[in-house]
Design a protein around this motif. Structure first.
Motif, PDB file in Angstrom:
ATOM      1  N   UNK A   1       9.749   6.419   3.530  1.00  0.00           N
ATOM      2  CA  UNK A   1       8.397   6.749   3.051  1.00  0.00           C
ATOM      3  C   UNK A   1       7.538   5.488   2.958  1.00  0.00           C
ATOM      4  N   UNK A   2       6.304   5.593   3.419  1.00  0.00           N
ATOM      5  CA  UNK A   2       5.446   4.412   3.519  1.00  0.00           C
ATOM      6  C   UNK A   2       4.768   4.028   2.212  1.00  0.00           C
ATOM      7  N   UNK A   3       4.291   5.019   1.454  1.00  0.00           N
ATOM      8  CA  UNK A   3       3.515   4.650   0.264  1.00  0.00           C
ATOM      9  C   UNK A   3       4.310   3.815  -0.729  1.00  0.00           C
ATOM     10  N   UNK A   4       5.626   4.067  -0.958  1.00  0.00           N
ATOM     11  CA  UNK A   4       6.343   3.182  -1.887  1.00  0.00           C
ATOM     12  C   UNK A   4       6.444   1.747  -1.379  1.00  0.00           C
ATOM     13  N   UNK A   5       6.520   1.582  -0.071  1.00  0.00           N
ATOM     14  CA  UNK A   5       6.584   0.232   0.492  1.00  0.00           C
ATOM     15  C   UNK A   5       5.261  -0.506   0.278  1.00  0.00           C
ATOM     16  N   UNK A   6       4.152   0.208   0.435  1.00  0.00           N
ATOM     17  CA  UNK A   6       2.834  -0.391   0.210  1.00  0.00           C
ATOM     18  C   UNK A   6       2.670  -0.735  -1.260  1.00  0.00           C
ATOM     19  N   UNK A   7       3.069   0.196  -2.127  1.00  0.00           N
ATOM     20  CA  UNK A   7       3.033  -0.049  -3.574  1.00  0.00           C
ATOM     21  C   UNK A   7       3.808  -1.326  -3.907  1.00  0.00           C
ATOM     22  N   UNK A   8       5.027  -1.446  -3.390  1.00  0.00           N
ATOM     23  CA  UNK A   8       5.858  -2.621  -3.679  1.00  0.00           C
ATOM     24  C   UNK A   8       5.234  -3.900  -3.130  1.00  0.00           C
ATOM     25  N   UNK A   9       4.608  -3.819  -1.962  1.00  0.00           N
ATOM     26  CA  UNK A   9       3.977  -4.993  -1.374  1.00  0.00           C
ATOM     27  C   UNK A   9       2.806  -5.470  -2.234  1.00  0.00           C
ATOM     28  N   UNK A  10       1.957  -4.552  -2.637  1.00  0.00           N
ATOM     29  CA  UNK A  10       0.793  -4.942  -3.456  1.00  0.00           C
ATOM     30  C   UNK A  10       1.254  -5.378  -4.842  1.00  0.00           C
ATOM     31  N   UNK A  11       2.231  -4.683  -5.421  1.00  0.00           N
ATOM     32  CA  UNK A  11       2.775  -5.086  -6.721  1.00  0.00           C
ATOM     33  C   UNK A  11       3.355  -6.499  -6.620  1.00  0.00           C
TER      34      UNK A  11
ATOM     35  N   UNK B   1      -8.815  -1.484  -1.199  1.00  0.00           N
ATOM     36  CA  UNK B   1      -9.193  -0.082  -1.289  1.00  0.00           C
ATOM     37  C   UNK B   1      -8.520   0.762  -0.224  1.00  0.00           C
ATOM     38  N   UNK B   2      -8.832   2.038  -0.243  1.00  0.00           N
ATOM     39  CA  UNK B   2      -8.234   3.000   0.689  1.00  0.00           C
ATOM     40  C   UNK B   2      -8.383   2.538   2.137  1.00  0.00           C
ATOM     41  N   UNK B   3      -9.605   2.200   2.538  1.00  0.00           N
ATOM     42  CA  UNK B   3      -9.844   1.824   3.934  1.00  0.00           C
ATOM     43  C   UNK B   3      -9.126   0.528   4.304  1.00  0.00           C
ATOM     44  N   UNK B   4      -9.092  -0.426   3.376  1.00  0.00           N
ATOM     45  CA  UNK B   4      -8.391  -1.682   3.642  1.00  0.00           C
ATOM     46  C   UNK B   4      -6.890  -1.439   3.782  1.00  0.00           C
ATOM     47  N   UNK B   5      -6.334  -0.590   2.934  1.00  0.00           N
ATOM     48  CA  UNK B   5      -4.907  -0.269   3.029  1.00  0.00           C
ATOM     49  C   UNK B   5      -4.615   0.437   4.346  1.00  0.00           C
TER      50      UNK B   5
ATOM     51  N   UNK C   1      -1.764   0.382   8.625  1.00  0.00           N
ATOM     52  CA  UNK C   1      -1.741   1.370   9.690  1.00  0.00           C
ATOM     53  C   UNK C   1      -1.281   2.742   9.228  1.00  0.00           C
ATOM     54  N   UNK C   2      -1.781   3.165   8.067  1.00  0.00           N
ATOM     55  CA  UNK C   2      -1.364   4.435   7.477  1.00  0.00           C
ATOM     56  C   UNK C   2      -2.551   5.378   7.318  1.00  0.00           C
ATOM     57  N   UNK C   3      -2.248   6.606   6.944  1.00  0.00           N
ATOM     58  CA  UNK C   3      -3.283   7.614   6.736  1.00  0.00           C
ATOM     59  C   UNK C   3      -3.939   7.451   5.367  1.00  0.00           C
ATOM     60  N   UNK C   4      -5.048   8.144   5.201  1.00  0.00           N
ATOM     61  CA  UNK C   4      -5.771   8.159   3.935  1.00  0.00           C
ATOM     62  C   UNK C   4      -4.863   8.641   2.804  1.00  0.00           C
ATOM     63  N   UNK C   5      -4.114   9.690   3.049  1.00  0.00           N
ATOM     64  CA  UNK C   5      -3.228  10.267   2.036  1.00  0.00           C
ATOM     65  C   UNK C   5      -2.176   9.260   1.574  1.00  0.00           C
ATOM     66  N   UNK C   6      -1.587   8.527   2.501  1.00  0.00           N
ATOM     67  CA  UNK C   6      -0.579   7.523   2.167  1.00  0.00           C
ATOM     68  C   UNK C   6      -1.197   6.398   1.351  1.00  0.00           C
TER      69      UNK C   6
ATOM     70  N   UNK D   1      -3.844   6.602  -0.552  1.00  0.00           N
ATOM     71  CA  UNK D   1      -4.164   7.145  -1.878  1.00  0.00           C
ATOM     72  C   UNK D   1      -2.931   7.189  -2.771  1.00  0.00           C
ATOM     73  N   UNK D   2      -1.784   7.583  -2.211  1.00  0.00           N
ATOM     74  CA  UNK D   2      -0.547   7.644  -2.995  1.00  0.00           C
ATOM     75  C   UNK D   2      -0.139   6.257  -3.483  1.00  0.00           C
ATOM     76  N   UNK D   3      -0.296   5.249  -2.647  1.00  0.00           N
ATOM     77  CA  UNK D   3       0.058   3.883  -3.048  1.00  0.00           C
ATOM     78  C   UNK D   3      -0.839   3.404  -4.180  1.00  0.00           C
ATOM     79  N   UNK D   4      -2.144   3.655  -4.067  1.00  0.00           N
ATOM     80  CA  UNK D   4      -3.070   3.261  -5.134  1.00  0.00           C
ATOM     81  C   UNK D   4      -2.790   4.027  -6.418  1.00  0.00           C
ATOM     82  N   UNK D   5      -2.501   5.305  -6.288  1.00  0.00           N
ATOM     83  CA  UNK D   5      -2.182   6.115  -7.466  1.00  0.00           C
ATOM     84  C   UNK D   5      -0.955   5.553  -8.182  1.00  0.00           C
ATOM     85  N   UNK D   6       0.064   5.148  -7.426  1.00  0.00           N
ATOM     86  CA  UNK D   6       1.269   4.573  -8.021  1.00  0.00           C
ATOM     87  C   UNK D   6       0.965   3.267  -8.750  1.00  0.00           C
ATOM     88  N   UNK D   7       0.073   2.444  -8.194  1.00  0.00           N
ATOM     89  CA  UNK D   7      -0.313   1.199  -8.869  1.00  0.00           C
ATOM     90  C   UNK D   7      -1.002   1.489 -10.194  1.00  0.00           C
TER      91      UNK D   7
END
Length: 83
Positions: free
Chosen positions: A9-19, A35-39, A44-49, A51-57
């Motif tokens: 799953x991609x969003x947890x990896x993005x969350x961990x990277x930003x954290x 922000x969403x567009x920068x992520x 290279x992910x979708x809007x939904x992915x 959003x999930x990473x930002x929500x987790x942060x």
């Protein structure tokens, strides 16, 4: 584009990277979190992915967001070592 393991799953990896950026001080309290567009562009992910990473942060207490203003790193107390 950041290096992600597309088999997981991609969003947890993005969350961990930003954290990790926050923990290393690359993003300091008060700094704007990407922000969403920068992520989407960076990872290279979708809007939904994105959003999930930002929500987790936000849910993890690493960032706070204000509609129309963006999402910002929050101050964290130092982690006390376990006794």
């Amino acid at each position: 584009m950041a290096d992600l393991d597309r088999r997981k799953p991609l969003w947890p990896q993005i969350f961990e990277d930003i954290k990790g950026q926050i923990e290393r001080g690359e993003l300091a309290p008060g700094d704007r979190v990407p922000g969403i567009h920068a992520i989407m562009s960076t990872y290279g992910v979708t809007n939904s992915t994105a959003q999930k990473a930002l929500k987790a942060l936000k849910e993890g207490g690493w960032a706070e967001g204000w509609s129309g203003s963006g999402t910002f790193v929050v101050e964290h107390p130092p982690i006390e070592p376990a006794e």
